[in-house]
Structures are given as C-alpha cells and as structure tokens.
Design a protein around this motif. Structure first.
Motif, PDB file in Angstrom:
ATOM      1  N   GLY A 188       0.805  -1.217   0.000  1.00 30.25           N
ATOM      2  CA  GLY A 188       0.000   0.000   0.000  1.00 30.25           C
ATOM      3  C   GLY A 188       0.835   1.262   0.000  1.00 30.25           C
ATOM      4  O   GLY A 188       0.414   2.293   0.531  1.00 30.25           O
ATOM      5  N   VAL A 189       2.027   1.192  -0.597  1.00 29.02           N
ATOM      6  CA  VAL A 189       2.939   2.338  -0.625  1.00 29.02           C
ATOM      7  C   VAL A 189       3.104   2.822  -2.058  1.00 29.02           C
ATOM      8  O   VAL A 189       3.446   2.040  -2.958  1.00 29.02           O
ATOM      9  N   TRP A 190       2.866   4.098  -2.265  1.00 27.92           N
ATOM     10  CA  TRP A 190       3.084   4.728  -3.557  1.00 27.92           C
ATOM     11  C   TRP A 190       4.471   5.363  -3.579  1.00 27.92           C
ATOM     12  O   TRP A 190       5.061   5.620  -2.531  1.00 27.92           O
ATOM     13  N   GLN A 232       3.666  11.357  -3.943  1.00 29.00           N
ATOM     14  CA  GLN A 232       2.392  12.025  -3.687  1.00 29.00           C
ATOM     15  C   GLN A 232       2.501  13.487  -4.125  1.00 29.00           C
ATOM     16  O   GLN A 232       3.498  14.156  -3.845  1.00 29.00           O
ATOM     17  N   GLY A 282      -2.727   8.167  -0.814  1.00 32.86           N
ATOM     18  CA  GLY A 282      -1.368   7.699  -0.561  1.00 32.86           C
ATOM     19  C   GLY A 282      -0.600   8.755   0.193  1.00 32.86           C
ATOM     20  O   GLY A 282       0.246   9.441  -0.366  1.00 32.86           O
ATOM     21  N   THR A 302       1.678   9.545   6.594  1.00 30.49           N
ATOM     22  CA  THR A 302       1.323   8.330   7.324  1.00 30.49           C
ATOM     23  C   THR A 302       2.115   7.126   6.833  1.00 30.49           C
ATOM     24  O   THR A 302       1.835   5.993   7.221  1.00 30.49           O
ATOM     25  N   ASN A 343       2.505   6.148   3.578  1.00 35.57           N
ATOM     26  CA  ASN A 343       1.948   5.476   2.398  1.00 35.57           C
ATOM     27  C   ASN A 343       2.445   6.045   1.074  1.00 35.57           C
ATOM     28  O   ASN A 343       1.900   5.730   0.017  1.00 35.57           O
TER      29      ASN A 343
END
Length: 413
Positions: A185-187, A190, A253, A257, A259
């Motif tokens: 769940g990591v892009w 951002q 993302g 936090t 992500n």
C-alpha cells in the motif's frame, strides 16, 4: 470579480473601515494544525497582555475553499479583520481595493524596523508607498522523503544526490518507481498536499515545468503548451499511468502516514511528522534540463479595508510581524525578515529539522521565484481546472490538453 462581488454589499452595509473599540479581532487562516494554532494563539496572548481589552480569534477555513469564502464574507458585509492570503491572490485583492494600507502603522511602530523586511519578499504586497500585507511565510517547495523506505531499498538519499548534483526529476521518477509497493500500500510519489489533481495542480506541475525551461505564463502569454512544459508534464503523466508510481486520481497515498515514499510540499508540513513511525529527510527540488528552479510559495498577513476595526488590525499585524514574533513563527514559516532568515536562530528554530536541512530551505528562498500569480488568478484557475481534468487519463494527449489550457486562459492573461 472580487471587486464586483463586494462593491454593492459593502456600501449597503456601511462598512467604511473606521476603527471601532471592539474587543475581538477575527483572523482567518487555512491551517487546522494544532501546532500552528497553538503558536498563533501564543502570539495573540502576548498582544492581549499589552492590550487587555483585545482578544484575537483565529478562524480556520479549509484551504480549497479559502478564497471563495473570504470573497463571500466580503460580499456579505461580514469580513474578518485580518487573514492569511496566498501570493496567487495578492494581485486580485490589491486591484479590488479590499485590503487596508497599513504602511503608516508599520513604519511608525516603535522598534518595528520596516527596512528589515526583504524587499524581494514584499514585492507583491506594496504599491508605491502603500503596504497591503506582510509575508509571514516565504516558503520554498521542498522534497520530503521516507528515509526508512530508501534505506530498505538500498537507495541513496535525495539530499546526498543533490549535494553531488545528481538529484533530477528523472532520478526522482526512477526512485519513485523503485520504491512503490502495491502490496504494502505504498506509492512512490504524492502530489503537493495530495491535491495535485485539484487545488494544487499548478503547485505540483510548476516546479517540473520551470526546471525544464518553461513557465505557466509570462508577459500576457500562456506557456503551458510550450515544448518544455509538455515534456515536464509528460514526465509526471508517465509516473501516474506508465510507472504506476505516483498516487493517481481517486486514490489515497499520504506521505505523512507512511503510504508514499516522496512528496513535494513546504516546511510548515513538518508539524505532521511529529509522531511519524519512519525516518524521514528533506531535499531541494530536483533539477531538470534547464537546471535548478526553486519555487516559492508565499503567504502574507493582511487587514481587510472593510473591517470594522482596521486601525486595531494594523496594530496587531505590527505585533505579529515584529522581529520577535517572526522568529517564533520561523519554526514552521520561513520569514521575510532578513535579520531572522540570516541568523543562527532560524537554522535552529525547529527541533525536528536539523540546521543542515534548514539551510536547504534558506537556499530555496535565496534562489527561488514566487509561484505564478495574476490579477485575474481566480478566473484563470477556474478556467484551467476543467481543462487540466482531461490530463488525468491514461490515454491523454498531453500537448493537446495543454493547448486547450492556453486557449482557455489567454483571453484572461
């Protein structure tokens, strides 16, 4: 537009701007950060100590709605006394004559030292001898990176790459692709404040565009469709739809936090990393084919001419932008006062940011150019946004979309 909206309503309300003996000043801001508001309330409390009959109430309006709601308050005859205002809105509000000239108060306040304010930073907020605002934040856009993810991947940190002259947008694109992890769940990247497909589209794209040798507009001519801008925007488009490394429209993302591995934003957002569960660092904006292009976002404190207590508002502005209080705000907001920016206190003003990292911020201010602004910016932004929406599709023709952007805004330029 603002001038038309407020004219009739202000006259009907009889708001001539004469000072009143009110005990409360209304001050609008777009931050909801507890750290920011605690700091601001502390500055207000120090003013109340000297002026026991006066209090200051900070009202938070979400960033995306800020200009519209302030305009509606002005039109409705219920303006705040003071507020924050972005550099992009400065020409519009000055032209509409809705800001109070505070020059007399600032220049006559004992110990204020008006000449200590950077003339470069004050450019948007002065018209001849008139002063319509004082920047509280002249903040360059910088890169935040997740050092824990970089270390786990065995990649060299962006600030170390920058020191060697190897930190480029192509390298950021490469890193973002390597660090993205769909299963976790990591892009990879951002956009600015996660609003790169809406209210922050220009701030997300313009650092890339300027580093490629282009710009949004200049001298009444649109630059979005230039070859340089098309190349830069295509790079970002590829990150979204080919590399699948940038957070796409409709997805969440959040860098803060954990992500997303990288983001571009400003120093004030460091307050969101107070309880971060990962190591992090900051780096300058990457360079491009045209070299480095630091972009500065600026925000000023203004007093509204239709407010009920303009003299009192101007006096509080003098208090809030004194050297002492600017040094306090420098923890989150890089200052416009030379004595503070150039002093050791600025480099050590935020315990979470090392002096070496603060030097990155200082260099960005010294070498940067303010983000695009225009007297018709609200109309320009409204015209651009639906055109930009066509970019955020996998099969978008980037050049054709940017040509449509120019066709929409050139009459306004």
């Amino acid at each position: 537009m603002i001038k038309r909206l407020i004219g009739a309503s202000a006259l009907a309300a009889g708001l001539c701007g004469t000072p009143a003996l009110a005990e409360e000043l209304r001050f609008t801001v777009w931050t909801g950060s507890e750290a920011h508001l605690s700091m601001l309330n502390g500055i207000a409390a120090s003013y109340t100590e000297k002026n026991p009959d006066v209090t200051v109430r900070f009202e938070t309006i979400p960033f995306a709605d800020y200009v519209q709601k302030i305009t509606l308050q002005l039109a409705g005859g219920n303006p705040p006394d003071l507020g924050w205002l972005l550099e992009s809105s400065a020409p519009t509000f000055v032209d509409a004559a809705v800001l109070a000239d505070v020059s007399e108060t600032l220049k006559s306040t004992e110990g204020y030292d008006f000449d200590d304010l950077s003339q470069g930073a004050m450019g948007l907020w002065q018209d001849g001898d008139a002063v319509y605002g004082v920047p509280f934040s002249t903040s360059p856009f910088i890169v935040y990176y997740n050092a824990s993810l970089y270390d786990a991947a065995g990649l060299e940190h962006p600030d170390a790459l920058a020191a060697k002259g190897e930190w480029t947008w192509e390298r950021l694109k490469q890193d973002a692709a390597a660090l993205a992890d769909a299963e976790a769940g990591v892009w990879g990247f951002q956009s600015v404040d996660g609003q790169g497909y809406g209210g922050r589209a220009v701030h997300t794209l313009i650092p890339m565009v300027r580093s490629h040798g282009g710009d949004a507009w200049a001298d009444g001519t649109c630059g979005w469709a230039s070859d340089e801008a098309v190349e830069a925007v295509s790079l970002y488009h590829d990150m979204i739809f080919k590399d699948h490394s940038a957070v796409p429209p409709g997805e969440q993302g959040d860098f803060f936090t954990g992500n997303a591995a990288l983001t571009v934003t400003q120093l004030s957002r460091v307050s969101k990393l107070k309880d971060a569960a990962f190591d992090w660092g900051i780096a300058p904006l990457p360079s491009g084919p045209a070299g480095e292009a630091s972009v500065i976002g600026q925000a000023a404190i203004v007093a509204f001419a239709q407010g009920k207590q303009t003299d009192l508002a101007a006096d509080f502005m003098a208090h809030m932008t004194s050297a002492e209080n600017v040094a306090i705000m420098a923890e989150f907001f890089p200052p416009a006062r030379n004595s503070v920016l150039e002093g050791e206190a600025f480099l050590t003003s935020n315990a979470a940011v090392s002096p070496e990292q603060m030097k990155i911020v200082a260099n960005g201010i010294a070498n940067g150019a303010v983000a695009p602004g225009h007297v018709a910016y609200p109309q320009i932004e409204s015209a651009m946004r639906p055109k930009f929406d066509a970019l955020w599709k996998p099969d978008a023709d980037v050049k054709a979309v940017l040509e449509d952007v120019c066709a929409a805004i050139e009459p306004l330029l």
